[in-house]
Scaffold this motif. Structure first.
Motif, PDB file in Angstrom:
ATOM      1  N   UNK A  10       0.694  -1.217   0.033  1.00 23.06           N
ATOM      2  CA  UNK A  10       0.010   0.085  -0.047  1.00 23.06           C
ATOM      3  C   UNK A  10       0.911   1.407   0.015  1.00 23.06           C
ATOM      4  N   UNK A  11       1.975   1.208   0.829  1.00 19.90           N
ATOM      5  CA  UNK A  11       2.701   2.368   0.876  1.00 19.90           C
ATOM      6  C   UNK A  11       3.385   2.527  -0.371  1.00 19.90           C
ATOM      7  N   UNK A  12       3.823   1.401  -0.991  1.00 17.31           N
ATOM      8  CA  UNK A  12       4.387   1.486  -2.411  1.00 17.31           C
ATOM      9  C   UNK A  12       3.438   2.163  -3.529  1.00 17.31           C
ATOM     10  N   UNK A  13       2.318   1.811  -3.369  1.00 19.37           N
ATOM     11  CA  UNK A  13       1.245   2.368  -4.359  1.00 19.37           C
ATOM     12  C   UNK A  13       1.119   3.869  -4.027  1.00 19.37           C
ATOM     13  N   UNK A  14       0.990   4.199  -2.822  1.00 20.32           N
ATOM     14  CA  UNK A  14       0.768   5.635  -2.479  1.00 20.32           C
ATOM     15  C   UNK A  14       2.019   6.359  -3.013  1.00 20.32           C
ATOM     16  N   UNK A  15       3.380   5.896  -2.845  1.00 17.55           N
ATOM     17  CA  UNK A  15       4.326   6.466  -3.371  1.00 17.55           C
ATOM     18  C   UNK A  15       4.419   6.696  -4.775  1.00 17.55           C
ATOM     19  N   UNK A  16       3.869   5.571  -5.616  1.00 20.76           N
ATOM     20  CA  UNK A  16       3.959   5.721  -7.076  1.00 20.76           C
ATOM     21  C   UNK A  16       2.815   6.634  -7.420  1.00 20.76           C
TER      22      UNK A  16
END
Length: 64
Positions: A10-16
């Protein structure tokens, strides 16, 4: 409880999503659109605004 792996994803998706939003706002600016509202909405930061425009972001004032 949410799995740690899911939280990382989820954090990686937010950053992307944030990186793509910055790219989109840069494109809009290059096309001549005003981008001040994107700072107000939290899409980009005042620092990112300066990075894009080479101008300091000035918080708009309202007249009562």
């Amino acid at each position: 409880m949410i799995n740690a792996d899911i939280m990382k994803r989820l954090q990686a998706l937010r950053e992307q999503r944030a990186k793509q939003a910055l790219i989109n706002v840069q494109h809009l600016y290059n096309l001549g659109f005003p981008i001040e509202n994107y700072v107000q909405l939290g899409t980009i930061t005042p620092e990112q605004y300066k990075q894009i425009t080479n101008k300091d972001y000035v918080v708009p004032t309202t007249v009562a």
